[in-house]
Design a protein around this motif. Structure first.
Motif, PDB file in Angstrom:
ATOM      1  N   LEU A  71       0.813  -1.217  -0.016  1.00 25.68           N
ATOM      2  CA  LEU A  71       0.133  -0.127   0.023  1.00 25.68           C
ATOM      3  C   LEU A  71       1.077   1.411   0.094  1.00 25.68           C
ATOM      4  CD1 LEU A  71      -3.047   1.105   0.169  1.00 25.68           C
ATOM      5  CD2 LEU A  71      -2.598   1.193   2.411  1.00 25.68           C
ATOM      6  N   ASP A  72       1.923   1.000   0.844  1.00 26.31           N
ATOM      7  CA  ASP A  72       2.696   2.427   0.903  1.00 26.31           C
ATOM      8  C   ASP A  72       3.696   2.626  -0.202  1.00 26.31           C
ATOM      9  OD1 ASP A  72       1.786   2.950   3.466  1.00 26.31           O
ATOM     10  OD2 ASP A  72       3.521   1.678   4.420  1.00 26.31           O
ATOM     11  N   ARG A  73       4.179   1.562  -0.705  1.00 35.61           N
ATOM     12  CA  ARG A  73       4.911   1.679  -1.918  1.00 35.61           C
ATOM     13  C   ARG A  73       4.010   2.180  -3.319  1.00 35.61           C
ATOM     14  NH1 ARG A  73       7.255  -3.778  -4.920  1.00 35.61           N
ATOM     15  NH2 ARG A  73       5.106  -3.753  -5.393  1.00 35.61           N
ATOM     16  N   ASN A  74       2.818   1.421  -3.287  1.00 31.85           N
ATOM     17  CA  ASN A  74       2.295   1.807  -4.442  1.00 31.85           C
ATOM     18  C   ASN A  74       1.553   3.238  -4.542  1.00 31.85           C
ATOM     19  OD1 ASN A  74       2.695  -0.834  -5.098  1.00 31.85           O
ATOM     20  ND2 ASN A  74       0.873  -1.378  -5.326  1.00 31.85           N
ATOM     21  N   PHE A 119       9.663   2.239   3.686  1.00 29.13           N
ATOM     22  CA  PHE A 119      11.044   1.962   4.304  1.00 29.13           C
ATOM     23  C   PHE A 119      10.944   1.079   5.693  1.00 29.13           C
ATOM     24  CE2 PHE A 119      13.136   5.025   1.156  1.00 29.13           C
ATOM     25  CZ  PHE A 119      14.108   4.131   0.868  1.00 29.13           C
ATOM     26  N   ARG A 120       9.883   1.587   6.466  1.00 30.98           N
ATOM     27  CA  ARG A 120      10.070   1.018   7.883  1.00 30.98           C
ATOM     28  C   ARG A 120       9.604  -0.461   7.782  1.00 30.98           C
ATOM     29  NH1 ARG A 120       7.808   6.226   9.216  1.00 30.98           N
ATOM     30  NH2 ARG A 120       5.484   5.396   8.986  1.00 30.98           N
ATOM     31  N   ASP A 139      14.264  -3.060  -0.084  1.00 31.93           N
ATOM     32  CA  ASP A 139      13.317  -2.988  -1.490  1.00 31.93           C
ATOM     33  C   ASP A 139      13.983  -2.135  -2.390  1.00 31.93           C
ATOM     34  OD1 ASP A 139      11.579  -2.868  -3.549  1.00 31.93           O
ATOM     35  OD2 ASP A 139       9.892  -2.759  -2.385  1.00 31.93           O
ATOM     36  N   PRO A 140      14.690  -2.406  -3.390  1.00 29.81           N
ATOM     37  CA  PRO A 140      15.281  -1.645  -4.443  1.00 29.81           C
ATOM     38  C   PRO A 140      14.380  -0.300  -5.136  1.00 29.81           C
ATOM     39  CG  PRO A 140      15.068  -3.630  -5.368  1.00 29.81           C
ATOM     40  CD  PRO A 140      14.516  -4.049  -3.778  1.00 29.81           C
ATOM     41  N   HIS A 141      13.015  -1.021  -5.157  1.00 28.48           N
ATOM     42  CA  HIS A 141      12.171  -0.027  -5.915  1.00 28.48           C
ATOM     43  C   HIS A 141      11.974   1.244  -4.915  1.00 28.48           C
ATOM     44  CE1 HIS A 141      11.270  -2.842  -9.090  1.00 28.48           C
ATOM     45  NE2 HIS A 141      10.913  -3.811  -8.119  1.00 28.48           N
ATOM     46  N   LEU A 142      12.005   1.115  -3.603  1.00 28.78           N
ATOM     47  CA  LEU A 142      12.051   2.405  -2.798  1.00 28.78           C
ATOM     48  C   LEU A 142      13.113   3.115  -3.017  1.00 28.78           C
ATOM     49  CD1 LEU A 142      10.658   0.535   0.441  1.00 28.78           C
ATOM     50  CD2 LEU A 142       9.588   1.473  -1.485  1.00 28.78           C
TER      51      LEU A 142
END
Length: 416
Positions: free
Chosen positions: A334-337, A359-360, A365-368
């Motif tokens: 949810l946060d990433r998308n 991040f937490r 995650d490389p996409h972040l």
């Protein structure tokens, strides 16, 4: 989950529980042929209201919708016409005169004929009530003071006579075969397991997106999990509201829509149902869901916080490690998308706030990291990075269209 430009105002939280009364079904009769023929923007509840709803309170019956303990005597449960039970279609409507007629016509065009339609006019100030009342049977119009989408749906459930409850938003459309393909999956001979813990409680289907004029919009392909789906639904909400048909007895067990939830209230209900019942799905598009630009811009942040609240309150102390891991994955997704969606829409500051939350839960995650770097670049350079990123990693779910800002960009292009 996202609201359209027609949003209900925030309804007051009820102070007394509403109880269902047991209703007898009318005998099946010949239906006469059809006659020819979201509300001001809400904000997410926060603060004391959100913090007061702990896991135990969240997964108990809604404090504003508490059905009676007596069961509903339906054909599905007692052997009367088990494969084709009567369906009640619930349509909450607020100032929906632009789309309501087309929506009702899509229901009346169903090849499955044993249904009733209940339009709950939630204090509209336009011709919504008059349009609904003008159709006549099998359409009924119930008027009430403005309370919001969840109270309106709950009112429709209380007024319904059917053993199956189908939900439809006032600006969405059904394909003619929707009910004909969904209803047979409730038949015990087609159920995924037997008994109260294994019987099918909800049947849903795929939906395609369209704009305000009914033209198709980019729609990602996604699998529809079936069977015991709680872990899958903790990862994401797979079921649009207008795609769901639910056994009434299941709603009586878990309660209806939680009326203190303004956003993602459908997801909240599906998770409660998934704890006790199996889900089934028709593997093709049977719903057309209307998307408005405000659902991706003005209201997107409210919808995000509403969905986050659903996941944060989804589990109880007794839930095991597997469900907790599924929720962590769901929160991260949810946060990433949301962050990648904001990047695609040209909102780097909002993207960084969501990236910080992602991040937490999964800092490697490389996409972040790529998203954070892209958020620091000027507009032209950021668009180039996103375009290259799209070609290198096309599987990344940038936003609900499956591409960075594609859905929003397409809507904006059509408006101009």
């Amino acid at each position: 989950m996202a609201r359209t430009s027609r949003c209900w105002p925030i309804p007051p939280v009820a102070t007394t529980a509403t109880r269902w009364t047991s209703r007898s079904r009318r005998a099946t009769r010949r239906r006469s042929p059809p006659q020819a023929g979201r509300w001001p923007q809400a904000t997410t509840r926060s603060g004391s209201d959100a913090s007061a709803s702990g896991p135990a309170a969240t997964w108990a019956h809604s404090r504003t919708f508490r059905p009676a303990s007596s069961g509903f005597s339906s054909g599905v449960l007692h052997g009367r016409k088990p494969a084709v039970p009567e369906v009640s279609v619930i349509i909450p409507a607020y100032n929906a005169e632009r789309y309501l007629r087309e929506t009702l016509e899509s229901v009346l065009a169903q090849t499955y004929r044993d249904f009733e339609v209940i339009v709950v006019d939630d204090g509209s100030t336009d011709r919504t009530g008059a349009i609904a009342a003008g159709f006549g049977p099998p359409v009924r119009c119930i008027r009430q003071a403005n309370a919001g989408p969840s109270p309106a749906r709950n009112r429709g459930i209380r007024e319904a006579r059917g053993a199956l409850i189908a939900f439809l938003d006032a600006d969405d459309l059904w394909l003619p075969e929707k009910l004909a393909e969904q209803v047979p999956l409730f038949d015990p001979s087609a159920s995924l397991g037997a008994g109260p813990q294994g019987s099918v409680g909800l049947v849903y289907c795929h939906a395609e997106r369209m704009d305000a004029e009914g033209r198709p919009l980019p729609t990602p392909e996604a699998r529809k999990p079936t069977g015991r789906v709680l872990e899958d639904f903790l990862f994401r909400n797979h079921c649009p509201t207008s795609a769901a048909v639910v056994r009434r007895e299941c709603l009586e067990r878990v309660g209806g829509f939680a009326e203190d939830y303004i956003w993602a209230e459908d997801w909240h209900l599906w998770l409660r149902l998934a704890r006790h019942y199996a889900f089934a799905a028709v593997p093709r598009v049977l719903v057309r869901h209307r998307v408005h630009p405000s659902a991706l811009t003005v209201q997107a942040e409210n919808a995000y916080f509403g969905a986050r609240r659903v996941l944060e309150t989804a589990l109880t102390e007794g839930d095991g490690a597997a469900l907790r891991a599924a929720r962590r994955r769901g929160l991260h997704r949810l946060d990433r998308n949301q962050a990648l969606g904001w990047l695609g829409a040209g909102e780097p500051r909002k993207a960084r706030r969501c990236l910080a939350a992602a991040f937490r839960s999964r800092p490697l995650d490389p996409h972040l990291w790529l998203g954070f770097v892209a958020s620091l670049l000027p507009g032209a350079a950021r668009r180039q990075v996103l375009g290259l990123w799209k070609r290198v990693a096309p599987w990344v779910p940038w936003d609900r269209s499956g591409r960075p800002g594609e859905l929003l960009a397409e809507l904006q292009r059509r408006e101009n």
